[in-house]
Structure formats: C-alpha cells, structure tokens
Design a protein around this motif. Structure first.
Motif, PDB file in Angstrom:
ATOM      1  N   ILE A 330      -0.922   0.405 -11.719  1.00  0.00           N
ATOM      2  CA  ILE A 330      -1.128  -1.044 -11.731  1.00  0.00           C
ATOM      3  C   ILE A 330       0.149  -1.696 -11.199  1.00  0.00           C
ATOM      4  N   PRO A 331       0.305  -1.725  -9.867  1.00  0.00           N
ATOM      5  CA  PRO A 331       1.547  -2.229  -9.263  1.00  0.00           C
ATOM      6  C   PRO A 331       1.770  -3.703  -9.560  1.00  0.00           C
ATOM      7  N   LYS A 332       3.035  -4.085  -9.637  1.00  0.00           N
ATOM      8  CA  LYS A 332       3.378  -5.478  -9.925  1.00  0.00           C
ATOM      9  C   LYS A 332       3.265  -6.358  -8.688  1.00  0.00           C
ATOM     10  N   HIS A 333       3.522  -5.787  -7.504  1.00  0.00           N
ATOM     11  CA  HIS A 333       3.562  -6.597  -6.286  1.00  0.00           C
ATOM     12  C   HIS A 333       2.838  -5.891  -5.150  1.00  0.00           C
ATOM     13  N   HIS A 334       2.251  -6.693  -4.279  1.00  0.00           N
ATOM     14  CA  HIS A 334       1.759  -6.211  -2.990  1.00  0.00           C
ATOM     15  C   HIS A 334       1.691  -7.404  -2.052  1.00  0.00           C
ATOM     16  N   ASN A 335       1.781  -7.153  -0.760  1.00  0.00           N
ATOM     17  CA  ASN A 335       1.659  -8.201   0.243  1.00  0.00           C
ATOM     18  C   ASN A 335       0.234  -8.249   0.771  1.00  0.00           C
ATOM     19  N   GLN A 336      -0.087  -9.343   1.443  1.00  0.00           N
ATOM     20  CA  GLN A 336      -1.416  -9.448   2.037  1.00  0.00           C
ATOM     21  C   GLN A 336      -1.656  -8.322   3.032  1.00  0.00           C
ATOM     22  N   GLU A 337      -0.600  -7.922   3.761  1.00  0.00           N
ATOM     23  CA  GLU A 337      -0.734  -6.851   4.743  1.00  0.00           C
ATOM     24  C   GLU A 337      -0.987  -5.498   4.085  1.00  0.00           C
ATOM     25  N   ASP A 338      -0.668  -5.381   2.788  1.00  0.00           N
ATOM     26  CA  ASP A 338      -0.887  -4.115   2.081  1.00  0.00           C
ATOM     27  C   ASP A 338      -2.359  -3.880   1.746  1.00  0.00           C
ATOM     28  N   VAL A 339      -3.133  -4.961   1.660  1.00  0.00           N
ATOM     29  CA  VAL A 339      -4.500  -4.828   1.157  1.00  0.00           C
ATOM     30  C   VAL A 339      -5.349  -3.886   2.005  1.00  0.00           C
ATOM     31  N   PRO A 340      -5.411  -4.033   3.345  1.00  0.00           N
ATOM     32  CA  PRO A 340      -6.206  -3.077   4.124  1.00  0.00           C
ATOM     33  C   PRO A 340      -5.709  -1.639   3.950  1.00  0.00           C
ATOM     34  N   VAL A 341      -4.400  -1.460   3.810  1.00  0.00           N
ATOM     35  CA  VAL A 341      -3.840  -0.119   3.638  1.00  0.00           C
ATOM     36  C   VAL A 341      -4.295   0.480   2.317  1.00  0.00           C
ATOM     37  N   ILE A 342      -4.350  -0.333   1.267  1.00  0.00           N
ATOM     38  CA  ILE A 342      -4.794   0.158  -0.044  1.00  0.00           C
ATOM     39  C   ILE A 342      -6.234   0.657   0.035  1.00  0.00           C
ATOM     40  N   TYR A 343      -7.101  -0.112   0.703  1.00  0.00           N
ATOM     41  CA  TYR A 343      -8.479   0.353   0.872  1.00  0.00           C
ATOM     42  C   TYR A 343      -8.515   1.690   1.614  1.00  0.00           C
ATOM     43  N   ARG A 344      -7.734   1.795   2.682  1.00  0.00           N
ATOM     44  CA  ARG A 344      -7.777   3.008   3.497  1.00  0.00           C
ATOM     45  C   ARG A 344      -7.193   4.204   2.746  1.00  0.00           C
ATOM     46  N   LEU A 345      -6.173   3.953   1.918  1.00  0.00           N
ATOM     47  CA  LEU A 345      -5.653   5.031   1.073  1.00  0.00           C
ATOM     48  C   LEU A 345      -6.723   5.548   0.116  1.00  0.00           C
ATOM     49  N   ALA A 346      -7.485   4.636  -0.458  1.00  0.00           N
ATOM     50  CA  ALA A 346      -8.564   5.050  -1.356  1.00  0.00           C
ATOM     51  C   ALA A 346      -9.618   5.845  -0.603  1.00  0.00           C
ATOM     52  N   ALA A 347      -9.927   5.415   0.634  1.00  0.00           N
ATOM     53  CA  ALA A 347     -10.910   6.149   1.433  1.00  0.00           C
ATOM     54  C   ALA A 347     -10.389   7.534   1.805  1.00  0.00           C
ATOM     55  N   LEU A 348      -9.116   7.631   2.166  1.00  0.00           N
ATOM     56  CA  LEU A 348      -8.517   8.929   2.484  1.00  0.00           C
ATOM     57  C   LEU A 348      -8.610   9.902   1.312  1.00  0.00           C
ATOM     58  N   SER A 349      -8.501   9.354   0.111  1.00  0.00           N
ATOM     59  CA  SER A 349      -8.539  10.199  -1.084  1.00  0.00           C
ATOM     60  C   SER A 349      -9.956  10.585  -1.486  1.00  0.00           C
ATOM     61  N   LYS A 350     -10.949  10.118  -0.706  1.00  0.00           N
ATOM     62  CA  LYS A 350     -12.371  10.308  -1.059  1.00  0.00           C
ATOM     63  C   LYS A 350     -12.710   9.604  -2.369  1.00  0.00           C
ATOM     64  N   GLY A 351     -12.123   8.406  -2.522  1.00  0.00           N
ATOM     65  CA  GLY A 351     -12.337   7.643  -3.736  1.00  0.00           C
ATOM     66  C   GLY A 351     -13.486   6.655  -3.626  1.00  0.00           C
ATOM     67  N   VAL A 352     -13.509   5.703  -4.568  1.00  0.00           N
ATOM     68  CA  VAL A 352     -14.597   4.734  -4.697  1.00  0.00           C
ATOM     69  C   VAL A 352     -13.988   3.361  -4.975  1.00  0.00           C
ATOM     70  N   PHE A 353     -14.574   2.322  -4.376  1.00  0.00           N
ATOM     71  CA  PHE A 353     -14.188   0.963  -4.728  1.00  0.00           C
ATOM     72  C   PHE A 353     -15.144   0.450  -5.794  1.00  0.00           C
ATOM     73  N   VAL A 354     -14.599  -0.177  -6.835  1.00  0.00           N
ATOM     74  CA  VAL A 354     -15.431  -0.656  -7.936  1.00  0.00           C
ATOM     75  C   VAL A 354     -15.183  -2.142  -8.165  1.00  0.00           C
ATOM     76  N   ASN A 355     -16.276  -2.891  -8.301  1.00  0.00           N
ATOM     77  CA  ASN A 355     -16.215  -4.311  -8.650  1.00  0.00           C
ATOM     78  C   ASN A 355     -17.084  -4.501  -9.893  1.00  0.00           C
ATOM     79  N   PRO A 356     -16.460  -4.548 -11.087  1.00  0.00           N
ATOM     80  CA  PRO A 356     -17.229  -4.660 -12.327  1.00  0.00           C
ATOM     81  C   PRO A 356     -17.373  -6.091 -12.836  1.00  0.00           C
TER      82      PRO A 356
END
Length: 714
Positions: A330-356
């Motif tokens: 649960i990181p304290k900071h991220h930039n707007q430019e980090d957001v697409p990278v975070i999604y792609r990191l999750a995809a690289l890991s074969k992960g899942v995006f969740v919106n509860p």
C-alpha cells in the motif's frame, strides 16, 4: 431525432465545480473529490476541441487559492490546447473545500460565471454540467439565458444513500456528512430541466435514474467515456525497471507472485475494507497472489480530512488484524505517470484488477486496466455491467459478499486459459468500444438536435435618459420587509425621495401588480422604478408601468397551467386563493398542513406528471406555483443584466423564505427584523447577508449604512 439547420462551429461550455482540475499531473486519488470525474471532464474537453464542428470548448471550475495546494488551481485561465481552456471562477472563500461544503457558495459561482459569460464575444450554444453541484449552477444559467442544458450525473444521491445505508450507517450520519437531501432535491430539478442527460452505461438509466421522479429515459443517451490508448496499453517488459515497481516490491516477501490490484480513492464507497477482509480470511488466496492497494497519496494520515483518514486507518488496522505484512503493498505516493505502469506490472504478473465498490457510476479504472491486458473482477452495481458486457473480460460480484469476491479472484488466478482469454478480449474490445474519438462523434450527434429549439433571452437596448445617474438599486419585498413599522416606513420613504437621482427603487413581491400598487399608494410609498410582481413572473417599469414582454415570453417555457390546475385539484388540503391572487403565470393555494401532502410530495407528483415548475410553500400557509424560469431572484438578475447594474450594487431586503433566492449570490442582502426572519436563519455569508437589528423599513436603512451602500462600487 432530426438534425437542425445550425451548421456554424459550436461553442461548448462544460461546468465541473468541485475537486482539483488542471491540464497536467492530475492529482487523482488525492481525496474523494479528485477521482474519475476530474479526468473525464479534462479528456472530454480535449476530445471535443479536436473536432472541426467545434469552435471553442471552455471547462469551467472553481478558482482555489490555498497555500496547501498548487498555485495552478488559482490561475483564472489555463490553456489546454487549441480551442480548449480551463476557466476558473471565484466562489466564496478562496480555500479548498470538499464538495459537500460548497453548496452555500454555488449562487455566487453562478452569478460570477454569468457575469464572465456576458463579457465573452459570444454566448455558448450548450451548457453541459457535471455532477449535482454544477447542475445547480448550469440550471440557474439556463433559466436566465435560454441556453440548452445537458447534464452528466457521474453519481447520484439516491443511489449513494441506498448503498451507504446498506453498510449499516445511520441516515442521520449520512445526512450530516454528505447533505444528501439537498443534493437529491437539486438532482430532481436538474433532471426536470435538462434537455438531455448523458450517461456512461445503460445501468445508470435503468437502475439509478429510475429512482427519480422526473424519469424520462427518452431524454437520456448512453455515451461511454474514452480511454487514452497511447498511455494504457499491453506491457512490454520495461515496467520492471521503474521506480514504482521498486516502491511496490519493497512491501512484499514474494514479489514474483501474481498481483491483485485495487486502485481507487480512499473513499468509503470504494469498499476497500471488504476486499482486505476477503483476502485476509482466505489463506488459499494469500498463497496464490499478493494484494496491492493504490489508494491515493498521503504524507501523514492524521492531517487528512475526516473521511479519508477514517478509510485509511481502517485499511491499516485490517492489515494488522489479519497479519498481512509481506503479502500486501500500500504505497504512500505515486504520480499520474505511474498509473499505466502499475496496471502493466499487474498484467505482467498474470494478476487481476479488482473494483469492489458499493456502486460504480462508470469505472474508468476498469477501462484502463483492460487496455493494459488485465482481467477484471468488479462490482455488479453500475457501470461495470456494461464494460464487462462489452469487453467480455471479467467477472461481476456482489461487493458485500466476501466469499464470492475471493472465489472470483481465485478462479481467474488459477485458470490460466480463462485469464488469457479475458486479457486478450480486454485489449481488443476497449479499442473497439471505448475511444475518445467515438465518444466525441456520438456526443455531437446527440446535442445538435437541441440547437435552435430555444430562443436565448436577448439583451434589450434600454433608454437611460432620465435615469442616467442611477448606478445602483434597492429592492424590497412589501409585506415582511417594508410594512410593519409606520415611523420607519415614513423615514424610508423620505430616504428614497432624497436619493432618487442616484438609485433605482424596486419592489419584489408575491402580490399582483394591482394589489402592490394599491398598498404602495395607501402607505404613500414612492412609485418604484421597477416592480417584480407575482413572485417575479411579471416585470413593470415606471413611469407608465410598462410590462416587460421579453421576460413574459422567456418564462412561458414549459408552462402548462391547465395541466397544473388539474393535478393540484386532486390533492387534499389545498384551497384555491381568490382570483385577485392568481395571474397568468402564478397559481396560488391556501395550504392546510394537517391534511395536505408535504411540499416535497407535491413537487414529486408534479414531476411525475412532467410538469416543470417552481413551487414553494410560504409562511406555512400559502402554496404558489410559477414557471420554472421565474422567481424573485431570477427576475432580479434579469433586471441587473438589462440595465447593466452589477449585482454587487443591488441591495435586496427580505424577511421570509420567499425572498431567499434573490438574497443568495452576489447581491447585498439584508434580513430585516420581523416574526418570520428565522426562515432565513440558514443564510450564512457575512460579507453579503446582513441580519439587521431594526425591524422592517428601519432595518433596510440600517443595512444601507452597514454596507456604506452609496459609496460601494463593487
């Protein structure tokens, strides 16, 4: 619908009042007011400005001058690109406030924005409001100008209240924090007045707008937002070497495991706590994947607003309760430019995006995740229904069912073939269904039929020969403001006669013209320069008591007195007032509170019968209905524009709730001392609303001295 003949490029005015809006480095997730709507309105402005059939797009928001935020938000004008700007309009105190605290300043915002518009080379062809607060502002402008109003709700108060109640919150607590009754009342009015409502999903229309009295799906169109496919795309492996990757992995014992990613504002409605509970109570899920929660940015939780502080504190307590250290980031900071990278990191890991989320009006994060190849697990309430239906890239769950949430996540993490299918479907179908170019095309096709259907209210050339020295005005009601103290009335009459060369004297009353003139003559009150009678439905000018026919034509919009009389005749506890209290644009009743429906119930019935009106109860015993474009306040602002008298040079005297709408905003107002002044006790703008100690006309004189009115040049 048939296209109209208007072919000139359009000037579009978008209004989004709250949050932090700028053209670069959007602070998404900073707080509950700086989320998907902020990005949506900026992206929409840019997309529309690229079209050849658009001359100009202005996105109007609130000007904020606050040492705790960037100076960018205080700049009056920010250029986005050719033909597109952000315009910032002052409203109330300079500082940054959450949207629930802005309601009392919206009339000031509307007055300032109207003044700004009249300084522009041309008026807009369309007003497009975003969320209920902007809807209120745009509705005021539409009533005064005749410009067509379109509206996007983004989220709705009735739906929000239902979801919050479902979490166990008490209605009193919800009302205290979110002021939902006021918001819902405005939403009802906006829906009744909007020519078109733009939604992002069919679910909004069928399950959320359906909760409102003025529910007409034929006035609604679904236009899903677009996605920036240059930013959001499939991973290429470069993401591993980024700073945000290091920021996430430092939390995790086994960073190579798949990532369950949740990205949202730290808001109670986003239901992050339930996700952590589902993960914490499922050891199998913990063995399969890490949980990554990106919930805005923070330095010190203790210094954040109460709602954000509560959500983040609950998150940290749950992490400790389930001992999830090493398995959750649960990181304290991220930039707007980090957001697409975070999604792609999750995809690289074969992960899942969740919106509860308890409910999600649309779900821009779902599109962004899908565009990066991430399968989805999302709430079944709201926009995700359409997104998953179109993209065929995920599973829908009940956001309050922790077991179902955990099982859906495990199903995608364990079934590699299903994961690949959903990933590929998302990549293909986001491009197919959710581009900004397609959005702008459908948007323009939807609004063009509205053009030319309404006649804007013209500014009439007025002769100022005998009135050329009058650069300010005093308006007062008769019965609760002027009359009541004979000595004070005599003094006020002398005061007006002495100052007549320099000031317009106006009457704003619920009485008809004949009744008002009779009372004024009886009490030897000087003949006013202008009379706003029958609750602002009629305007007359001295010396010949000439009716303003342009105003009469303007307020006739939507007015159907025959249907209104039929509907009202069926209600108990309402008795017709005498004919001398009725007029062409005013229908009046005596109101018996013991047997009559409440004012809210009467308004609901009128909306359900498609009657768009301005109806209100006065003094607990008089119920009046006038056209939706008419009121004392709207008539006063029309006068201000026609005679070029700034609102800051108009003193308005009132003494009851019937005067409230002409006292809010930029006028200088006085609440005189009388038996009904408590009806105005909620007014709280010390610079522009003065509560006089003296009664009736003496209170007006007191206010003139308080404001130093004749030397005030605002």
């Amino acid at each position: 619908m048939v296209m109209t003949g208007k072919t000139d490029p359009l000037y579009l005015l978008l209004i989004s009042v709250h949050g932090l809006i700028r053209g670069h480095d959007l602070e998404l997730g900073r707080d509950a007011d700086t989320g998907g709507q902020t990005k949506y309105v900026v992206d929409l402005t840019r997309a529309l400005a690229l079209r050849e059939d658009v001359e100009r797009v202005d996105l109007v928001t609130r000007q904020i001058i606050d040492a705790n935020i960037s100076a960018d938000y205080g700049e009056p004008v920010e250029r986005l690109q050719d033909k597109a700007r952000i315009i910032r309009i002052a409203a109330g105190p300079d500082g940054y406030f959450r949207k629930e605290e802005l309601w009392d300043y919206l009339d000031i915002f509307a007055d300032n924005l109207l003044h700004w518009l009249y300084q522009q080379p041309r008026m807009p062809d369309i007003l497009h409001s975003h969320y209920a607060d902007a809807g209120y502002v745009a509705m005021r402008l539409a009533h005064l100008t005749g410009i067509p109003l379109i509206h996007t709700g983004h989220s709705l108060g009735r739906d929000k209240r239902g979801r919050l109640l479902a979490t166990g919150l008490l209605n009193e607590s919800i009302e205290q924090r979110y002021h939902l009754s006021r918001r819902i009342h405005v939403e009802e009015d906006v829906l009744a007045n909007a020519e078109l409502v733009i939604t992002s999903t069919h679910n909004e229309i069928a399950e959320q707008y359906e909760l409102y009295d003025y529910y007409h799906p034929e006035r609604m169109v679904v236009i899903p937002p677009g996605t920036d496919l240059d930013q959001f795309h499939a991973p290429d492996g470069s993401e591993i070497n980024t700073a945000i990757h290091k920021s996430l992995t430092r939390f995790l014992n086994e960073p190579e495991k798949p990532m369950i990613l949740a990205l949202s504002r730290p808001d109670l409605r986003k239901n992050i706590a339930t996700l952590i509970e589902a993960y914490g109570e499922c050891p199998k899920l913990q063995r399969l994947a890490n949980l990554v929660i990106v919930a805005g940015c923070r330095d010190d939780i203790r210094e954040m607003d109460e709602g954000t502080q509560s959500v983040l504190t609950d998150i940290l307590l749950l992490i400790d309760c389930y001992d999830l250290y090493g398995r959750i980031a649960i990181p304290k900071h991220h930039n707007q430019e980090d957001v697409p990278v975070i999604y792609r990191l999750a995809a690289l890991s074969k992960g899942v995006f969740v919106n509860p989320a308890l409910t999600e009006p649309f779900g821009l994060t779902l599109l962004e995740a899908a565009a990066c190849g991430l399968p989805l697990v999302a709430t079944e309430n709201g926009g995700p229904v359409d997104i998953v239906g179109n993209c065929r890239n995920g599973l829908l769950i009940d956001p309050l069912d922790k077991q179902a949430l955990a099982e859906a996540l495990m199903a995608l993490l364990k079934d590699r073939q299903q994961w690949r299918t959903f990933s590929e479907n998302g990549l293909i179908n986001v491009r197919r269904y959710y581009s900004w170019q397609a959005h702008a095309e459908k948007y323009m096709n939807s609004i063009k039929p509205l053009l030319g259907q309404q006649m804007p209210l013209p500014k009439v050339a007025r002769s100022r020969n005998s009135l050329r020295y009058q650069d300010r005005a005093i308006f007062t009601d008769i019965d609760q403001s002027l009359l009541g103290n004979p000595e004070g009335l005599l003094e006020f009459a002398r005061y007006i006669r002495d100052k007549r060369r320099h000031v317009f004297f106006g009457i704003a009353t619920g009485r008809r013209l004949d009744s008002a003139l009779t009372v004024l003559r009886k009490h030897r009150i000087p003949t006013p320069d202008v009379l706003l009678t029958s609750l602002g439905t009629e305007i007359y000018y001295a010396p010949h008591i000439t009716a303003d026919m342009a105003w009469a034509r303007h307020i006739d919009h939507y007015w159907n007195p025959g249907a209104i009389r039929r509907i009202m005749s069926e209600m108990p506890g309402l008795t017709w007032q005498p004919k001398n209290e009725q007029s062409r644009f005013k229908i009046s009743f005596y109101y018996n509170p013991d047997i009559a429906p409440s004012p809210d119930e009467i308004n609901a019935r009128l909306r359900q019968e498609e009657q768009v009106v301005n109806a209100r109860l006065a003094f607990g015993q008089y119920f009046d209905i006038v056209p939706v474009r008419a009121s004392k306040g709207l008539a006063l602002r029309y006068f201000s524009q026609q005679w070029s008298i700034p609102l800051g040079r108009i003193l308005v005297a009132g003494g009851s709730a019937a005067d409230e709408d002409m006292m809010r905003g930029n006028t200088l107002a006085v609440v005189v001392a009388n038996q009904h002044r408590e009806e105005l006790a909620q007014l709280d703008e010390p610079e522009r609303i003065y509560f006089a100690r003296q009664p009736y006309a003496l209170g007006i004189i007191e206010a003139i001295e308080h404001y130093d009115f004749f030397n005030n040049n605002d």
